[in-house]
Enzyme design. Structure first.
Site, PDB file in Angstrom:
ATOM      1  N   PRO A  23      -0.851  18.983  78.363  1.00  0.00           N
ATOM      2  CA  PRO A  23       0.425  18.283  78.384  1.00  0.00           C
ATOM      3  C   PRO A  23       1.643  19.193  78.522  1.00  0.00           C
ATOM      4  CG  PRO A  23      -0.603  18.159  76.207  1.00  0.00           C
ATOM      5  CD  PRO A  23      -1.630  18.692  77.157  1.00  0.00           C
ATOM      6  N   ASN A  24       2.572  18.725  79.331  1.00  0.00           N
ATOM      7  CA  ASN A  24       3.884  19.338  79.568  1.00  0.00           C
ATOM      8  C   ASN A  24       3.837  20.575  80.457  1.00  0.00           C
ATOM      9  OD1 ASN A  24       5.466  17.482  77.980  1.00  0.00           O
ATOM     10  ND2 ASN A  24       4.459  18.360  76.201  1.00  0.00           N
ATOM     11  N   ARG A  31      12.134  23.853  81.990  1.00  0.00           N
ATOM     12  CA  ARG A  31      12.798  24.120  80.700  1.00  0.00           C
ATOM     13  C   ARG A  31      12.089  25.273  79.998  1.00  0.00           C
ATOM     14  NH1 ARG A  31      12.951  20.222  76.763  1.00  0.00           N
ATOM     15  NH2 ARG A  31      14.466  21.610  75.815  1.00  0.00           N
ATOM     16  N   TYR A  35       8.117  30.379  78.725  1.00  0.00           N
ATOM     17  CA  TYR A  35       7.041  30.141  79.693  1.00  0.00           C
ATOM     18  C   TYR A  35       7.315  30.700  81.092  1.00  0.00           C
ATOM     19  CZ  TYR A  35       5.681  26.993  75.941  1.00  0.00           C
ATOM     20  OH  TYR A  35       5.338  26.484  74.718  1.00  0.00           O
ATOM     21  N   ASN A  84      -5.978  25.746  79.782  1.00  0.00           N
ATOM     22  CA  ASN A  84      -4.830  25.877  78.881  1.00  0.00           C
ATOM     23  C   ASN A  84      -4.595  24.469  78.330  1.00  0.00           C
ATOM     24  OD1 ASN A  84      -2.432  26.082  77.538  1.00  0.00           O
ATOM     25  ND2 ASN A  84      -1.403  27.294  79.122  1.00  0.00           N
ATOM     26  N   ALA A  93      -0.554  21.777  73.946  1.00  0.00           N
ATOM     27  CA  ALA A  93      -0.463  21.328  72.541  1.00  0.00           C
ATOM     28  C   ALA A  93      -1.805  20.844  71.998  1.00  0.00           C
ATOM     29  CB  ALA A  93       0.586  20.237  72.420  1.00  0.00           C
ATOM     30  N   HIS A 125      -4.225  22.856  69.560  1.00  0.00           N
ATOM     31  CA  HIS A 125      -4.077  22.927  68.109  1.00  0.00           C
ATOM     32  C   HIS A 125      -4.518  21.659  67.390  1.00  0.00           C
ATOM     33  CE1 HIS A 125      -1.743  26.182  69.725  1.00  0.00           C
ATOM     34  NE2 HIS A 125      -0.819  25.366  70.211  1.00  0.00           N
ATOM     35  N   ASP A 184     -15.294  19.002  71.802  1.00  0.00           N
ATOM     36  CA  ASP A 184     -16.606  18.355  71.922  1.00  0.00           C
ATOM     37  C   ASP A 184     -17.007  18.180  73.387  1.00  0.00           C
ATOM     38  OD1 ASP A 184     -16.952  18.231  69.204  1.00  0.00           O
ATOM     39  OD2 ASP A 184     -16.396  16.124  69.002  1.00  0.00           O
ATOM     40  N   GLU A 225     -10.211  30.227  77.583  1.00  0.00           N
ATOM     41  CA  GLU A 225      -8.960  29.581  77.152  1.00  0.00           C
ATOM     42  C   GLU A 225      -7.807  30.530  77.452  1.00  0.00           C
ATOM     43  OE1 GLU A 225      -9.152  28.541  73.007  1.00  0.00           O
ATOM     44  OE2 GLU A 225      -6.979  28.375  72.818  1.00  0.00           O
ATOM     45  N   HIS A 243      -3.447  31.065  77.320  1.00  0.00           N
ATOM     46  CA  HIS A 243      -2.104  30.638  76.916  1.00  0.00           C
ATOM     47  C   HIS A 243      -1.086  31.552  77.563  1.00  0.00           C
ATOM     48  CE1 HIS A 243      -3.614  27.698  74.168  1.00  0.00           C
ATOM     49  NE2 HIS A 243      -4.509  28.592  73.786  1.00  0.00           N
ATOM     50  N   SER A 261       2.032  31.977  76.557  1.00  0.00           N
ATOM     51  CA  SER A 261       2.765  32.684  75.500  1.00  0.00           C
ATOM     52  C   SER A 261       1.778  33.268  74.491  1.00  0.00           C
ATOM     53  CB  SER A 261       3.719  31.709  74.800  1.00  0.00           C
ATOM     54  OG  SER A 261       2.982  30.695  74.119  1.00  0.00           O
ATOM     55  N   ARG A 283       3.973  32.998  67.362  1.00  0.00           N
ATOM     56  CA  ARG A 283       4.868  31.836  67.266  1.00  0.00           C
ATOM     57  C   ARG A 283       4.605  31.072  65.955  1.00  0.00           C
ATOM     58  NH1 ARG A 283       4.721  28.748  72.827  1.00  0.00           N
ATOM     59  NH2 ARG A 283       6.554  27.753  71.849  1.00  0.00           N
ATOM     60  N   ARG A 341       0.573  26.967  65.739  1.00  0.00           N
ATOM     61  CA  ARG A 341       0.020  27.385  67.038  1.00  0.00           C
ATOM     62  C   ARG A 341      -1.070  28.442  66.880  1.00  0.00           C
ATOM     63  NH1 ARG A 341       3.644  24.970  70.794  1.00  0.00           N
ATOM     64  NH2 ARG A 341       5.735  24.869  69.929  1.00  0.00           N
TER      65      ARG A 341
HETATM   66  O1  CA2 Z   1       1.510  29.305  75.639  1.00  0.00           O
HETATM   67  C1  CA2 Z   1       0.893  28.362  76.132  1.00  0.00           C
HETATM   68  O2  CA2 Z   1       0.378  28.406  77.239  1.00  0.00           O
HETATM   69  C2  CA2 Z   1       0.806  27.046  75.353  1.00  0.00           C
HETATM   70  O3  CA2 Z   1      -0.500  26.514  75.555  1.00  0.00           O
HETATM   71  C3  CA2 Z   1       1.858  26.135  75.941  1.00  0.00           C
HETATM   72  C4  CA2 Z   1       1.983  24.799  75.197  1.00  0.00           C
HETATM   73  C5  CA2 Z   1       2.114  25.007  73.693  1.00  0.00           C
HETATM   74  O4  CA2 Z   1       2.075  23.766  73.036  1.00  0.00           O
HETATM   75  C6  CA2 Z   1       1.010  25.899  73.157  1.00  0.00           C
HETATM   76  O5  CA2 Z   1       1.228  26.091  71.769  1.00  0.00           O
HETATM   77  C7  CA2 Z   1       1.006  27.236  73.858  1.00  0.00           C
HETATM   78  C8  CA2 Z   1       3.205  24.039  75.679  1.00  0.00           C
HETATM   79  C9  CA2 Z   1       3.256  23.803  77.147  1.00  0.00           C
HETATM   80  C10 CA2 Z   1       4.563  23.125  77.435  1.00  0.00           C
HETATM   81  O6  CA2 Z   1       5.163  23.767  78.512  1.00  0.00           O
HETATM   82  C11 CA2 Z   1       6.475  23.546  78.717  1.00  0.00           C
HETATM   83  C12 CA2 Z   1       6.981  24.034  79.892  1.00  0.00           C
HETATM   84  C13 CA2 Z   1       8.314  23.872  80.168  1.00  0.00           C
HETATM   85  C14 CA2 Z   1       9.137  23.215  79.289  1.00  0.00           C
HETATM   86  C15 CA2 Z   1       8.632  22.719  78.119  1.00  0.00           C
HETATM   87  C16 CA2 Z   1       7.288  22.884  77.836  1.00  0.00           C
END
Ligand code: CA2
Length: 148
Positions: free
Chosen positions: A9-10, A17, A22, A73, A76, A79, A86, A97, A99, A101, A106, A110
């Site tokens: 997601p996202n 953003r 990121y 990846n 969210a 976590h 599964d 896996e 990430h 960041s 953080r 996370r």
């Molecule tokens: O660091 C990563 O790749 C994460 O998987 C990114 C997730 C975060 O929830 C994990 O803890 C770490 C979030 C991805 C959301 O990406 C965005 C990109 C642009 C603007 C807002 C969120």
């Protein structure tokens, strides 16, 4: 050999953003990058992004018998998702896996990853480069298993 790159997601918002966390590149840039990484090591690349946990579970199940390696990846869902863990266990496809960041540097929440209970390698905090490392690792491993 076929590698599936799953984004949670996202991640479709990449580059739009939070560039300080990121980076400035977009999700489309990521798709181009991972496709090029796979081509460079002679692998076919499938990509999939969803904001829905069940859709990610469905995509992992559809990979059974078709895909040789998964780069995920879970964003969210990393976590929180026992369902994705599964599904990965059920299909038993070698998985890395990734990430963008450094999740360990953080917030506390996370630091937990359910997916890492299955993934054979976890790469954090290397941006897009982490995906290359994951693809190279899987392609080496898969090639080795063909020889043995
Ligand atoms: O660091 C990563 O790749 C994460 O998987 C990114 C997730 C975060 O929830 C994990 O803890 C770490 C979030 C991805 C959301 O990406 C965005 C990109 C642009 C603007 C807002 C969120």
């Amino acid at each position: 050999m076929r590698i599936l790159v799953i984004s949670g997601p996202n991640l479709n918002m990449l580059g739009i953003r939070e560039p300080e966390i990121y980076g400035k590149s977009t999700y489309l840039d990521l798709v181009t990058y991972v496709t090029d990484c796979c081509t460079a090591v002679g692998c076919v690349c499938d990509t999939f992004q969803s904001n829905h946990e069940g859709a990610i579970v469905d995509r992992i199940q559809a990979a059974y018998g078709v895909v040789d390696g998964i780069v995920i990846n879970p964003a969210a869902y990393t976590h929180t998702s026992v369902a994705i863990l599964d599904a990965l266990k059920a299909v038993a496809i070698p998985t890395v896996e990734v990430h963008l960041s450094d999740v360990d540097a953080r917030e506390e929440f996370r630091h937990i990853s359910y997916v890492s209970l299955y993934a054979e390698k976890v790469i954090k905090g290397k941006g897009f480069e982490g995906y290359k490392e994951a693809i190279d690792y899987l392609s080496d491993k898969l090639r080795q298993s063909v020889i043995e």
